[in-house]
Write a protein that holds these residues in place. Sequence first.
Motif, short mmCIF file in Angstrom:
data_model
loop_
_atom_site.label_atom_id
_atom_site.label_comp_id
_atom_site.label_asym_id
_atom_site.label_seq_id
_atom_site.Cartn_x
_atom_site.Cartn_y
_atom_site.Cartn_z
N GLY A 150 0.73 -1.31 -0.02
CA GLY A 150 0.00 -0.17 -0.07
C GLY A 150 0.78 1.34 0.05
N SER A 158 -1.38 -3.14 2.33
CA SER A 158 -2.54 -2.46 1.81
C SER A 158 -3.64 -2.41 2.68
N PRO A 159 -3.88 -3.15 3.84
CA PRO A 159 -4.96 -3.05 4.86
C PRO A 159 -4.79 -1.83 5.49
N ALA A 176 -5.03 1.52 3.86
CA ALA A 176 -6.34 2.00 3.58
C ALA A 176 -6.98 2.34 4.81
N TYR A 177 -6.41 1.77 6.08
CA TYR A 177 -7.30 1.90 7.35
C TYR A 177 -6.71 3.52 7.85
N ALA A 182 -5.80 6.11 5.80
CA ALA A 182 -6.37 6.98 4.69
C ALA A 182 -7.78 7.16 5.37
N LYS A 183 -8.38 6.02 5.87
CA LYS A 183 -10.25 6.29 6.34
C LYS A 183 -9.97 7.05 7.65
N GLU A 223 -4.28 9.52 1.25
CA GLU A 223 -5.00 8.60 0.35
C GLU A 223 -4.10 7.42 0.37
N ALA A 224 -4.74 6.18 -0.02
CA ALA A 224 -4.02 5.09 -0.17
C ALA A 224 -4.02 4.54 -1.59
N ALA A 280 -3.16 1.00 -3.85
CA ALA A 280 -2.56 -0.49 -3.56
C ALA A 280 -2.01 -1.13 -4.88
N GLN A 285 -10.63 -8.28 2.24
CA GLN A 285 -9.88 -8.57 0.93
C GLN A 285 -8.70 -9.33 1.08
#
Length: 320
Positions: free
Chosen positions: A165, A241-242, A245-246, A248-249, A258-259, A261, A308
């Motif tokens: 990520g 990646s997870p 994403a976390y 970024a959220k 932002e992420a 992948a 995912q």
Amino acid sequence: MTASTTRRTTASKSRIAAVGAIAVAGALLVTGCGDQTKKGSAPESSGGASKSAPLFSKLPANIQKAGVIKVGTDATYAPMEFKQGEKIVGIDPDIADALGKQLGVKFEFTSGTFDTLLGALPTGRYDAVMSSVSDTKARQQGLDKDGKKTGTGVDFVDYYTASTGILVKKGNPEGIKSTDDLCGKKIAVQRGTTYEQAAKDLAAKCKTDGKGELTFEPYATDAEAQTRVKAGGAVADLNDSPVAAYIAKTAGGGADFEAVANKSDAGPFGIAVDKKNTQLRDALSAALDAIIADGTYKTAIDKWGGAQGAVTKAAINGGS
């Protein structure tokens, strides 16, 4: 971790330690023994061990007697493992709780610095390491980043998959779409992760391809790397990646990062055990298959938005 690698990975798989920027200000800066915070839910037994659990008999005698599996982790990597107050929570602890119910013992997590965890297994400080560690051949064989033998290596029970990520500032001002876009730029990584080696490999590739010099700075924690990106001192932080994403959220209410992948470089995370502890390795593998079959594995990862990365069966030393 990927072309840039993991915290917990190899040159093309991600596994870096990261906590959401929600934890940047209070990220753990710990020594090799960690902060000694130990958390985990006890499996339906007041005395530690539950001999009636389905897979209790598969455990080594010393763990049956103790009623505990001592787990080393770097609890700075949301949503995989991180702290809420004094409690270590996340995908890994929730999977461990489900495994504990099958095995009839408690998984007791202690947080320490990521690059010291695997080396502590032969000492008995930990029975296992569960910290989004990328399963790689080098780690299986006990090789350092230069291919030199540093120990006997470890065995992995693979329980999750992740790709690299790329964490960038909100709005992605540099237009980063893949690790190739990092050539000619400066990035941040966590020290001791496969992402550090991935950054070196990517820098060499950028030079060979004539795409400009890539430079990188390694930091003790991923939280520091995130801070560097947020301040504009680096264009990206490499992560799993997870985790990216976390972050970024959640960081800044979703306003900081932002992420991006790289799904093509997905690789396994594994629960690491000492090479000599094959009985524990096999018990963990059987327990993982059991929780996949009964649905508690899915419940654990869905809670944190990690579907995912789900696996459909346990694998031993499946990394490359």
